[in-house]
Design an enzyme around this catalytic site. Structure first.
Site, short mmCIF file in Angstrom:
data_model
loop_
_atom_site.label_atom_id
_atom_site.label_comp_id
_atom_site.label_asym_id
_atom_site.label_seq_id
_atom_site.Cartn_x
_atom_site.Cartn_y
_atom_site.Cartn_z
N CYS A 136 43.18 37.13 39.04
CA CYS A 136 41.84 36.96 39.60
C CYS A 136 40.74 36.91 38.53
O CYS A 136 39.61 36.54 38.82
CB CYS A 136 41.54 38.07 40.60
SG CYS A 136 42.74 38.10 41.94
N HIS A 173 34.04 39.24 41.48
CA HIS A 173 35.26 38.75 42.12
C HIS A 173 35.23 39.18 43.60
O HIS A 173 34.90 40.31 43.93
CB HIS A 173 36.48 39.35 41.41
CG HIS A 173 37.77 39.06 42.11
ND1 HIS A 173 38.09 37.80 42.57
CD2 HIS A 173 38.81 39.86 42.44
CE1 HIS A 173 39.27 37.85 43.15
NE2 HIS A 173 39.73 39.08 43.09
N ASN A 183 40.16 36.38 49.54
CA ASN A 183 40.35 36.46 48.10
C ASN A 183 41.11 35.22 47.64
O ASN A 183 42.29 35.08 47.93
CB ASN A 183 41.13 37.75 47.77
CG ASN A 183 41.36 37.94 46.29
OD1 ASN A 183 41.17 37.02 45.49
ND2 ASN A 183 41.79 39.14 45.92
#
Ligand SMILES: CC(C)(COP(=O)(O)OP(=O)(O)OC[C@H]1O[C@@H](n2cnc3c(N)ncnc32)[C@H](O)[C@@H]1OP(=O)(O)O)[C@@H](O)C(=O)NCCC(=O)NCCS
Length: 330
Positions: free
Chosen positions: A116, A257, A287
């Site tokens: 990520c 994020h 996500n």
């Protein structure tokens, strides 16, 4: 971080696949419910790539928008970096497929695996190539087709992840330009690598060998990841602010994020960043790993939130555990 030149964000773009997987849809698949997912994560829906869409196809659509925004063509690009953990194939890299689809000939292209944190890691590398004067225009993409690695029987993971791509063109700035990337600081703590894994198809375990189907899917220790996410992103924000001698009031937007709204709230709380200056778009996307930051950034630009000249802090964490920050004036 001295250098001959500085880099600027010349263009941004993103792409989300058409198909939507809502919390209500997930209710039909696992023992969960919309209220639990929204309260615990902030996520309402995520986008899912079509069966014939590869990660490089998502990259292409996001990249074309970023190039258009930068008023450049593929022939202007000197280097392509794709942050991804769900590339088209194990080999060759998704960046090579993207290079061919864009029609850029003979330029360096590679994938970067920092999960990520993949997009901001890639930005930090692009920034170095610009600072040293090696390249002028670099295409940086964060893209994932993660749903192919998600176990839709595992209610803890399947509610979280989605597909998408975001792209930036990072270019050499004029010496008088104030809108430049000020700093990037990247970290990794391999001692925590087992908290978040996708084990199948690696040198330790080939897919055909494992009788445990979970090894072919994303597995995580959710609560541990949550705590480490807050700890590392807060530390990264602090590091960027101290390095650049800025305080939270001088930062117009934080683009974190997009994993869980409660993680973002906890980071904001540590610095008294008001939540209305934290970019939150995970309700729409879930996500998307390396793609969350450029997708959320593009959305904030298109919706009149982030504007040219503003000071923006990016921060991410992910499997590895990787983490980092980028401070820039857009
Ligand atoms: C996964 C996550 C949402 C779980 O939220 P949480 O508040 O920590 O929930 P817990 O794990 O404490 O579980 C609480 C209860 O909800 C249950 N639960 C878990 N997932 C559920 C779901 N999808 N629907 C309904 N209930 C669920 C648990 O089984 C547990 O039940 P119990 O109390 O009877 O044992 C949260 O830990 C998280 O977001 N972690 C970070 C994950 C992440 O970001 N990963 C990617 C990193 S890049």
């Amino acid at each position: 971080m001295v250098g001959l030149y500085r880099s600027r964000v010349a263009g941004v773009g993103s792409y989300l696949p058409e198909k939507i997987l809502s919390n209500k849809d997930l209710e039909q698949m696992v023992d969960t419910n919309d209220q639990w997912i929204v309260e615990r994560t902030g996520i309402e829906r995520r986008h899912i790539a079509a069966p014939d869409q590869a990660t490089s196809d998502l990259c292409l659509l996001a990249s074309q928008k970023a190039l258009e925004d930068a008023k450049l063509t593929p022939s202007d690009i000197d280097l392509i970096i794709v942050g991804t953990v769900s590339g088209d194939r194990q080999m060759p890299s998704t960046a090579c497929y993207l290079q061919h689809k864009l029609g850029c000939s003979n330029i360096m292209a590679f994938d970067l695996n920092a999960a990520c944190s993949g997009f901001i890691y890639s930005i930090s590398i692009a920034d170095q190539f610009i600072r040293t004067g090696v390249y002028k225009n670099i295409l940086v993409v964060g893209a994932e087709v993660l749903h192919r690695y998600i176990n839709y029987k595992d209610r803890e993971t399947c509610i979280l992840f989605g597909d998408g791509a975001g792209a930036w063109v990072v270019s050499r700035a004029e010496s008088t330009d104030k809108n430049v990337i000020a700093s990037s600081h990247m970290h990794a703590d391999g001692g925590l690598s087992e908290l978040l894994t996708l084990q199948g198809n690696g040198s330790l375990l080939s897919t055909s060998e494992t009788p445990d189907e979970n090894k072919n899917f994303v597995q995580m220790k959710g609560r541990e990841i949550f705590k480490n996410a807050v700890r590392t992103m807060a530390a990264c924000c602090k590091e960027a602010m101290e390095h650049n001698q800025v305080n939270p009031d001088q930062i117009d937007w934080v683009v974190p994020h997009q994993a869980n709204k409660r993680i973002i709230e906890a980071v904001a709380d540590q610095f008294k960043f008001p939540m209305d200056r934290m970019v939150v778009y995970l309700n729409e996307t879930g996500n998307t790993s390396a793609a969350t930051i450029p997708i959320a950034f593009d959305w904030a630009v298109k919706n009149g939130k982030i504007q040219r000249g503003q000071q923006i802090l990016l921060t991410a964490f992910g499997a590895g555990l990787t983490s980092g920050s980028v401070l820039l004036r857009y």
